[in-house]
Design an enzyme around this catalytic site. Structure first.
Site, short mmCIF file in Angstrom:
data_model
loop_
_atom_site.label_atom_id
_atom_site.label_comp_id
_atom_site.label_asym_id
_atom_site.label_seq_id
_atom_site.Cartn_x
_atom_site.Cartn_y
_atom_site.Cartn_z
N LYS A 148 0.83 -1.21 0.00
CA LYS A 148 0.00 0.00 0.00
C LYS A 148 0.86 1.26 0.00
CE LYS A 148 -2.09 -1.38 3.77
NZ LYS A 148 -1.44 -2.71 3.87
N THR A 149 1.81 1.31 0.91
CA THR A 149 2.67 2.48 1.00
C THR A 149 3.47 2.65 -0.30
OG1 THR A 149 2.86 2.25 3.39
CG2 THR A 149 4.57 3.54 2.31
N ASP A 200 -1.32 7.20 6.53
CA ASP A 200 -1.16 5.77 6.77
C ASP A 200 -1.97 5.41 8.01
OD1 ASP A 200 -0.20 3.31 6.18
OD2 ASP A 200 1.91 3.79 6.48
N ARG A 249 6.47 -8.28 1.67
CA ARG A 249 7.34 -7.93 2.80
C ARG A 249 7.92 -9.18 3.46
NH1 ARG A 249 4.48 -4.59 6.59
NH2 ARG A 249 5.19 -2.75 5.45
N1 ATP Z 1 4.10 -5.25 -5.81
C1 ATP Z 1 5.31 -5.27 -5.26
N2 ATP Z 1 6.40 -5.60 -5.99
C2 ATP Z 1 7.61 -5.67 -5.41
N3 ATP Z 1 7.85 -5.43 -4.11
C3 ATP Z 1 6.81 -5.09 -3.34
C4 ATP Z 1 5.50 -4.98 -3.87
N4 ATP Z 1 4.66 -4.62 -2.88
C5 ATP Z 1 5.41 -4.52 -1.79
N5 ATP Z 1 6.70 -4.79 -2.04
C6 ATP Z 1 7.80 -4.83 -1.06
O1 ATP Z 1 7.22 -5.12 0.19
C7 ATP Z 1 7.53 -4.11 1.15
C8 ATP Z 1 6.28 -3.80 1.93
O2 ATP Z 1 5.41 -3.05 1.13
P1 ATP Z 1 4.62 -1.77 1.73
O3 ATP Z 1 5.42 -1.13 2.80
O4 ATP Z 1 4.22 -0.94 0.59
O5 ATP Z 1 3.38 -2.53 2.36
P2 ATP Z 1 2.11 -1.92 3.12
O6 ATP Z 1 0.92 -2.52 2.45
O7 ATP Z 1 2.19 -0.44 3.15
O8 ATP Z 1 2.25 -2.53 4.58
P3 ATP Z 1 1.68 -1.94 5.98
O9 ATP Z 1 0.21 -2.22 6.01
O10 ATP Z 1 2.41 -2.74 7.02
O11 ATP Z 1 2.02 -0.49 6.02
C9 ATP Z 1 8.05 -2.93 0.32
O12 ATP Z 1 9.10 -2.28 0.97
C10 ATP Z 1 8.55 -3.55 -0.96
O13 ATP Z 1 9.92 -3.82 -0.87
MG MG Z 2 2.45 0.85 4.72
#
Ligand code: ATP
Ligand code: MG
Length: 333
Positions: free
Chosen positions: A60-61, A105, A213
Site C-alpha cells: 500500500k505504502t 497511513d 514484505r
Molecule cells: N508489488 C510489489 N512488488 C515488489 N515489491 C513489493 C510490492 N509490494 C510490496 N513490495 C515490497 O514489500 C515491502 C512492503 O510493502 P509496503 O510497505 O508498501 O506494504 P504496506 O501494504 O504499506 O504494509 P503496511 O500495512 O504494514 O504499512 C516494500 O518495501 C517492498 O519492498
Molecule cells: Mg504501509
C-alpha cells in the site's frame, strides 16, 4: 539507532519498487491507477482521493509513493494516530502546496474529530474551523489548494462510512500469487547482491505467505545464513535451514498458527468453534487471530469462517499430517 537497524532500513528502501515496472502484480490496480493519473494530468488537475486497503506488507505504502512519483507531486506522510488535536490537521491541510499528496497511513486510527475536519476538506477543498471559545466563538472557512488525500489501512471496516464515501477510488490489495512472489524474490536477490538458485527461491516463496514484505524478510535472513555458513548461494538446503531456524514450516506457518490448527483439529474436532472460545483455548488475542493468522489460513483453504464459528478444512489436516512426517514434530493430545 543501532548500525544493524540502519542497514536494515537502507536495505528496505533499496528493495521498495521505485517505478511501476518494478511493482509486481496487482495488475488491475496498477491499470486503474495509471488511467486515473493520466486523466488527471490531461486535465491538469489534482487526482481524486484514493484509498488502499489490505493486509500488512502487500504494498500500500509503495503504491502511494508511486502515485506521487508519477504525478511529480510532493508527498507528505502522516499516520492516523499522529493527529492528536484537530488543530494539527487544520494546520497541516492549510499548509499544503497545490497538487501535494497527503498520505495518511493507518487511516483507521484517525480520531473522529479529525475525520470531521477532513470531510469538507476532501469534498470541497474547504477547511471549516472554529475560532475562539464559548459565546465569542465563530466559524471561519478557508479555501485549500487542490490536493490529493491518499489513505491506507489494514482495517477497512474501521473507517467510518462518511470517510469511505469521500474517496474517488478505493482499491483492495490482495495476496500475491506464488509466481509473483518468486519474481519479487529474484529482483530483491539481485539488488542485495546474493545468488539464489531456483529451488532455494521456490522454498522461500512458498513460505512467504503470498506477501512481498515477508518474502523480502525471508530472503534477508537466508542471505545472512548463507554468509555465516560461507556459502555463496541460497540453495534448497539453506532455504530449508532458514525456515527451521525461524520455526516456520514450509508454508510459512508460525508455531502459534500450527497450534491453532491443532486445537481446531484435535480439541474442537474441526469445529465449528466460536472465535472467543478459540482465543481462550489458544491464549491468543482475538484480534490477532482475526487479523493476522486467519486471513492467511483462509487463503490457504485451511479454515472457514461460518455463522456457527470457525471450521477446519480437510487441507489443513493433510498439512498437519505431512508436517508430522517432516522436521516439525507436532504434539498430539
Ligand atoms: N508489488 C510489489 N512488488 C515488489 N515489491 C513489493 C510490492 N509490494 C510490496 N513490495 C515490497 O514489500 C515491502 C512492503 O510493502 P509496503 O510497505 O508498501 O506494504 P504496506 O501494504 O504499506 O504494509 P503496511 O500495512 O504494514 O504499512 C516494500 O518495501 C517492498 O519492498
Ligand atoms: Mg504501509
Amino acid at each position: 539507532m543501532k548500525k544493524k537497524e540502519i542497514d536494515e532500513r537502507a536495505m528496505d528502501s533499496a528493495l521498495r519498487p521505485g517505478q511501476w515496472g518494478e511493482y509486481v502484480g496487482q495488475e488491475k490496480i496498477k491499470e486503474n491507477l495509471q488511467l486515473i493519473i493520466k486523466a488527471a494530468k490531461l486535465r491538469g488537475e489534482a487526482i481524486d482521493h484514493l484509498l488502499f486497503y489490505g493486509q500488512a506488507g502487500l504494498g500500500k505504502t509503495t503504491l502511494a509513493t508511486l502515485v506521487a512519483k508519477e504525478m511529480g507531486a510532493p508527498l507528505r506522510v502522516i499516520t492516523g494516530s499522529s493527529i492528536e488535536k484537530p488543530g494539527d490537521l487544520a494546520a497541516l491541510l492549510s499548509g499544503l502546496e497545490e497538487g501535494e499528496i497527503l498520505f495518511v497511513d493507518e487511516a483507521h486510527r484517525l480520531n473522529p474529530v479529525a475525520e470531521e475536519i477532513l470531510y469538507p476538506a476532501m469534498e470541497s477543498r474547504r477547511l471549516h474551523i472554529l475560532i475562539g471559545k464559548g459565546t465569542g466563538a465563530h466559524a471561519v472557512s478557508i479555501d485549500l489548494p487542490p490536493f490529493t488525500l491518499v489513505a491506507a489501512t489494514t482495517h477497512f471496516n474501521m473507517l467510518s462510512a462518511p470517510l469511505r464515501s469521500r474517496f474517488g477510488a478505493i482499491f483492495r490489495l490482495d495476496f500475491y500469487g506464488e509466481n509473483e512472489i518468486e519474481e519479487i524474490l529474484k529482483r530483491s536477490a539481485k539488488i542485495l547482491g546474493v545468488e539464489a538458485d531456483p529451488a532455494g527461491l521456490e522454498i522461500l516463496a512458498r513460505a512467504s505467505r503470498f506477501t512481498p514484505r515477508t518474502a523480502n524478510r525471508l530472503l534477508k535472513r537466508a542471505r545472512d545464513y548463507a554468509a555465516v555458513n560461507q556459502s555463496d548461494e541460497i540453495d534448497a538446503a539453506i532455504a530449508r535451514a532458514v525456515l527451521r531456524m525461524l520455526e516456520l514450516d514450509e508454508l510459512g506457518l508460525e508455531p502459534v498458527e500450527r497450534r491453532l490448527l491443532e486445537l481446531l483439529a484435535y480439541k474442537f474436532k474441526k469445529g465449528p468453534v466460536g472465535i472467543k472460545t478459540l482465543a481462550a483455548a489458544s491464549g491468543e488475542e482475538q484480534g490477532a487471530i482475526e487479523e493476522i493468522y486467519e486471513p492467511y489460513l483462509m487463503k490457504l483453504g485451511f479454515l472457514k469462517r461460518t455463522p456457527a464459528g470457525r471450521v477446519l478444512e480437510e487441507a489443513a489436516l493433510d498439512h498437519l499430517a505431512k508436517q508430522e512426517d517432516d522436521d516439525f514434530p507436532l504434539e498430539q493430545p
